[in-house]
Design an enzyme around this catalytic site. Sequence first.
Site, PDB file in Angstrom:
ATOM      1  N   HIS A 242       0.856  -1.181   0.000  1.00 54.43           N
ATOM      2  CA  HIS A 242       0.000   0.000   0.000  1.00 54.43           C
ATOM      3  C   HIS A 242       0.897   1.238   0.000  1.00 54.43           C
ATOM      4  O   HIS A 242       2.042   1.193   0.486  1.00 54.43           O
ATOM      5  CB  HIS A 242      -0.881   0.028   1.246  1.00 54.43           C
ATOM      6  CG  HIS A 242      -1.941  -1.017   1.258  1.00 54.43           C
ATOM      7  ND1 HIS A 242      -3.007  -0.966   2.122  1.00 54.43           N
ATOM      8  CD2 HIS A 242      -2.106  -2.150   0.533  1.00 54.43           C
ATOM      9  CE1 HIS A 242      -3.798  -2.004   1.923  1.00 54.43           C
ATOM     10  NE2 HIS A 242      -3.256  -2.754   0.964  1.00 54.43           N
TER      11      HIS A 242
ATOM     12  N   CYS B 289      -2.288  -0.409   7.596  1.00 54.84           N
ATOM     13  CA  CYS B 289      -1.499   0.811   7.450  1.00 54.84           C
ATOM     14  C   CYS B 289      -1.561   1.661   8.714  1.00 54.84           C
ATOM     15  O   CYS B 289      -0.551   2.233   9.135  1.00 54.84           O
ATOM     16  CB  CYS B 289      -1.969   1.601   6.234  1.00 54.84           C
ATOM     17  SG  CYS B 289      -1.583   0.770   4.679  1.00 54.84           S
TER      18      CYS B 289
ATOM     19  N   GLU C 238       0.990   3.842   1.845  1.00 54.11           N
ATOM     20  CA  GLU C 238       1.489   4.219   3.162  1.00 54.11           C
ATOM     21  C   GLU C 238       2.660   3.347   3.598  1.00 54.11           C
ATOM     22  O   GLU C 238       3.661   3.836   4.121  1.00 54.11           O
ATOM     23  CB  GLU C 238       0.387   4.104   4.229  1.00 54.11           C
ATOM     24  CG  GLU C 238      -0.830   4.952   3.970  1.00 54.11           C
ATOM     25  CD  GLU C 238      -1.947   4.170   3.278  1.00 54.11           C
ATOM     26  OE1 GLU C 238      -1.704   3.547   2.213  1.00 54.11           O
ATOM     27  OE2 GLU C 238      -3.071   4.181   3.796  1.00 54.11           O
TER      28      GLU C 238
ATOM     29  N   CYS D 234      -6.125   1.835   5.915  1.00 54.18           N
ATOM     30  CA  CYS D 234      -6.736   0.583   6.380  1.00 54.18           C
ATOM     31  C   CYS D 234      -6.124   0.230   7.739  1.00 54.18           C
ATOM     32  O   CYS D 234      -5.189   0.892   8.208  1.00 54.18           O
ATOM     33  CB  CYS D 234      -6.491  -0.538   5.363  1.00 54.18           C
ATOM     34  SG  CYS D 234      -4.769  -1.070   5.262  1.00 54.18           S
TER      35      CYS D 234
END
Length: 150
Positions: free
Chosen positions: A53, A86, A55, A83
Site C-alpha cells: 500500500h 497501514c 502508506e 486501512c
Amino acid sequence: MVFKSYMNQALDQARAAAARGEVPVGAVLVAPSGAVVAADGNRTRERCDPTAHAEILILRQGCAAAGSERLTGHDLYVTLEPCAMCAAAIAAARIGRVYYGAADPKSGGVAHGARVFSHPQAHHVPEVYDGIGAAEAEALLKSFFAEKRR
C-alpha cells in the site's frame, strides 16, 4: 508557522498508481523540516505484494532514509483513509500527523472499521485530519472502479 498541504503531491501519486492499473491511492511523507522524504502510490499488483500500500511503501522509504524504525514528528498525507494494516504501521512508526482525503467506510481503519488509533493497545496515536482533498480523491477512486466495471 504556516500550514502547507502536500495532498496535491499525494493525489499525483494516486493518479500515477491508477495509470499503472493499481487502486489510485497515493501518499507523501514529510519530515519535520518540511522536506518530502518519500512519495509513492499503491503497488500491490505490480509487486504481487498485498502489503505494498502507498502508506507502507513510504514508511519503508522514510525509515530507510532516517536509519530508524521511528519517524517521530513526520507528517503523512494519503488520499484515502488508511486501512487497519497501514494505521497499525503508522502507529508503530510514531508518525506525528496523518492527513487523509477520502473516507473509507468499507476498509478504513481510522474513522471506520478497526479504528486502530482509538484502540487501547495502540502504541501511538497521531493527530488525524480528514477530508483534505477528499472530493478529488473520491472522484479518482469512483472513476477507477467505474472503468474496471466496464
